[in-house]
Design an enzyme around this catalytic site. Structure first.
Site, PDB file in Angstrom:
ATOM      1  N   GLU A  85       0.843  -1.217   0.000  1.00  0.00           N
ATOM      2  CA  GLU A  85       0.000   0.000   0.000  1.00  0.00           C
ATOM      3  C   GLU A  85       0.873   1.259   0.000  1.00  0.00           C
ATOM      4  O   GLU A  85       1.712   1.434   0.888  1.00  0.00           O
ATOM      5  CB  GLU A  85      -0.943  -0.031   1.209  1.00  0.00           C
ATOM      6  CG  GLU A  85      -1.997   1.047   1.140  1.00  0.00           C
ATOM      7  CD  GLU A  85      -3.020   0.937   2.263  1.00  0.00           C
ATOM      8  OE1 GLU A  85      -3.358  -0.189   2.679  1.00  0.00           O
ATOM      9  OE2 GLU A  85      -3.475   1.995   2.724  1.00  0.00           O
ATOM     10  N   LYS A 279      -7.745  -1.677  11.062  1.00  0.00           N
ATOM     11  CA  LYS A 279      -7.062  -2.000   9.794  1.00  0.00           C
ATOM     12  C   LYS A 279      -5.850  -1.080   9.632  1.00  0.00           C
ATOM     13  O   LYS A 279      -4.782  -1.499   9.182  1.00  0.00           O
ATOM     14  CB  LYS A 279      -8.048  -1.856   8.636  1.00  0.00           C
ATOM     15  CG  LYS A 279      -7.537  -2.325   7.288  1.00  0.00           C
ATOM     16  CD  LYS A 279      -6.727  -1.317   6.529  1.00  0.00           C
ATOM     17  CE  LYS A 279      -6.299  -1.845   5.162  1.00  0.00           C
ATOM     18  NZ  LYS A 279      -5.425  -0.909   4.439  1.00  0.00           N
ATOM     19  N   ASP A 295       4.166 -15.063  11.132  1.00  0.00           N
ATOM     20  CA  ASP A 295       2.908 -15.548  10.566  1.00  0.00           C
ATOM     21  C   ASP A 295       1.833 -14.470  10.720  1.00  0.00           C
ATOM     22  O   ASP A 295       1.216 -14.331  11.781  1.00  0.00           O
ATOM     23  CB  ASP A 295       2.530 -16.839  11.323  1.00  0.00           C
ATOM     24  CG  ASP A 295       1.280 -17.494  10.783  1.00  0.00           C
ATOM     25  OD1 ASP A 295       0.495 -16.824  10.089  1.00  0.00           O
ATOM     26  OD2 ASP A 295       1.076 -18.682  11.088  1.00  0.00           O
ATOM     27  N   HIS A 392      -2.486  10.220   0.682  1.00  0.00           N
ATOM     28  CA  HIS A 392      -2.662   8.925   0.030  1.00  0.00           C
ATOM     29  C   HIS A 392      -2.489   9.068  -1.489  1.00  0.00           C
ATOM     30  O   HIS A 392      -1.774   8.297  -2.127  1.00  0.00           O
ATOM     31  CB  HIS A 392      -4.061   8.410   0.363  1.00  0.00           C
ATOM     32  CG  HIS A 392      -4.266   6.992  -0.003  1.00  0.00           C
ATOM     33  ND1 HIS A 392      -3.744   5.961   0.737  1.00  0.00           N
ATOM     34  CD2 HIS A 392      -4.922   6.431  -1.035  1.00  0.00           C
ATOM     35  CE1 HIS A 392      -4.073   4.831   0.165  1.00  0.00           C
ATOM     36  NE2 HIS A 392      -4.779   5.075  -0.911  1.00  0.00           N
TER      37      HIS A 392
HETATM   38  C1  MEV Z   1      -5.981   2.770   4.991  1.00  0.00           C
HETATM   39  O1  MEV Z   1      -5.177   1.700   4.600  1.00  0.00           O
HETATM   40  C2  MEV Z   1      -6.086   2.850   6.483  1.00  0.00           C
HETATM   41  C3  MEV Z   1      -7.048   3.914   7.037  1.00  0.00           C
HETATM   42  O2  MEV Z   1      -8.351   3.719   6.481  1.00  0.00           O
HETATM   43  C4  MEV Z   1      -7.063   3.739   8.527  1.00  0.00           C
HETATM   44  C5  MEV Z   1      -8.106   4.594   9.246  1.00  0.00           C
HETATM   45  O3  MEV Z   1      -9.135   4.939   8.664  1.00  0.00           O
HETATM   46  O4  MEV Z   1      -7.879   4.859  10.451  1.00  0.00           O
HETATM   47  C6  MEV Z   1      -6.630   5.293   6.638  1.00  0.00           C
END
Ligand code: MEV
Length: 437
Positions: A85, A279, A295, A392
């Site tokens: 990413e 995530k 792992d 991003h």
């Molecule tokens: C993107 O990979 C991760 C985010 O969505 C985490 C979040 O929203 O806190 C930016």
């Protein structure tokens, strides 16, 4: 078309690739080229990778990046991260620099206990089973001596074994629930070997025992470690006086801190947000777990179970403001190893561990948790200030440029243009098209 195949694993690598190319591609030559392009020119190295799994046809590259300037418990670390990413490593590096100027990260191990279970069914008197278990408990330890000897020399081994009656969940269902200390190894093989011996001992002793009647039966269903490790937990934390949070995008630190805490509170109470929030944490955790040959599926499964341990899925991190101090922390279960498995087998994994100055498993838990917290901080900082897309999309620009196979000159013009203009997929496409007109 019928794509079933018999005896595939027995074919040679060449035969396997030819079969794939001819079976699934209208231009088999092109498919073969792509597959071969990713082979390592060093044949021995390629063979090593071929043998990690079955039916290897080629290698799938994932970029290995590094995030420097992580001040953890007073020592600087450069953290290796394997991830596809675009913005993750840049975000980690930014967060590392931000916190290095504010005292750095503090990380502490809460506990390192691992868990394994022998699941079995027993139809008979539960009290008799309990006294049988107490009688034979020392046998579980003595029968596993040859397996546990080395681990004991390193200060680990079996911590305890309990009999658990689970008949309220499932008819006749019992477990041997064992806890382990596996020191610098993740311990999966060690734990599973111990459990399989426990199962053998349990069956043998049951047959020999005079406590049970002929009607009583005991059947071992399975013996396996648990990837849920709620007592193998590490805490990572950052904190500073609120006014020290000020920087380019944080002109009002009090307002920033309050909004940040609210963002964390939303993830604490709202599962849809909690999943995305966590995530973001896993962006950092998985990248280090993968780079160090651990792992990541085990870690993922265990972490999300931990996030639901109170009955509702919630945030793994927390934040507060107290007496003018902003504190942000996370507690996370991480069963990691720095010996065994891929750690000495995969040359890049070994290099990553060397870069981290050969950490113990405890140190690697600390480093990994810090990477998760840093990632979470970076995401929340963007989300509560500029929005996530600015950073991003800046990082994603390269991917779009590559997708259009831009020339060096076009690349330069695109990058210059988008220094001052907001990046969006359509804006980049439009700009490339205007260049090519
Ligand atoms: C993107 O990979 C991760 C985010 O969505 C985490 C979040 O929203 O806190 C930016």
């Amino acid at each position: 078309m019928n794509n079933a195949v018999a005896g595939f694993s027995k074919l040679s690598k060449k035969e396997k690739i030819d079969w794939i190319a001819n079976e699934y591609f209208s231009t088999p030559g092109e498919a073969l080229n792509i597959i071969r392009n990713y082979w390592n020119s060093d044949e021995k190295l390629q063979q090593l990778h071929d043998e990690f799994i079955e039916n290897t046809i080629t290698n799938l590259y994932i970029p290995l990046g590094v995030a420097p300037n992580f001040l953890i418990n007073g020592k600087y670390k450069t953290i290796p991260m394997a991830i596809e990413e675009s913005s993750v490593v840049a975000a980690a590096s930014k967060a590392a620099k931000f916190w290095a100027a504010r005292g750095g990260f503090k990380a502490t191990i809460i506990d390192t206990e691992k868990i394994g279970q022998v699941h079995f069914s027993f139809n008979g008197d539960a009290e008799k089973l309990q006294s049988f278990f107490q009688q034979i408990k020392p046998k579980f330890f003595s029968d596993t001596q040859s397996i546990t000897k080395n681990m004991q020399e390193r200060g680990g081994g079996i911590l305890d074994i309990q009999l658990k009656d689970k008949c309220n969940l499932l008819e006749n269902y019992y477990q041997l629930h064992a806890t382990f200390e596996t020191k610098d190894s993740m311990g999966a093989n060690f734990i599973n070997s111990c459990l399989e011996q426990f199962a053998a001992t349990l069956k043998e002793e049951f047959l020999d025992s005079a406590l049970f009647s002929e009607k009583d039966t005991l059947t071992v269903i399975m013996s396996i470690l648990s990837n849920y490790v709620p007592n193998c937990v590490v805490r990572a934390e950052v904190s500073c006086p609120i006014e020290e949070l000020a920087e380019k995008h944080i002109t009002n630190p009090q307002e920033f801190a309050e909004r940040f805490v609210q963002a964390v509170q939303i993830a604490e109470v709202e599962p849809f947000r909690a999943v995305t929030h966590n995530k973001g944490i896993m962006n950092g955790i998985d990248a280090v777990v993968l780079a160090t040959g651990n792992d990541f599926r085990a870690v993922e499964a265990g972490v999300h179970a931990y996030a639901s341990k109170n009955g509702q899925y919630t945030s793994l991190s927390h934040a507060k403001i107290e007496n003018g101090i902003f504190t942000f922390w996370l507690e996370i279960p991480l069963a990691l190893g720095t010996v065994g498995g891929l750690t000495s087998l995969h040359p890049l994994v070994k290099l990553c561990l060397d870069m981290l100055e050969k950490p113990s498993a405890r140190e690697l838990m600390e480093i990994t948790a810090v990477a998760g917290l840093a990632q979470n901080f970076a995401a929340l900082r963007s989300l509560t200030t500029t929005g996530i897309q600015e950073g991003h999309m800046k990082m994603h620009l390269n991917n779009i440029i590559n997708q259009f196979e831009a020339t060096d000159e076009e690349r330069h013009l695109i990058k210059t243009h988008f220094k001052k203009t907001a990046v969006s997929h359509s804006a980049v496409v439009e700009f490339i098209e205007s260049l090519r007109k």
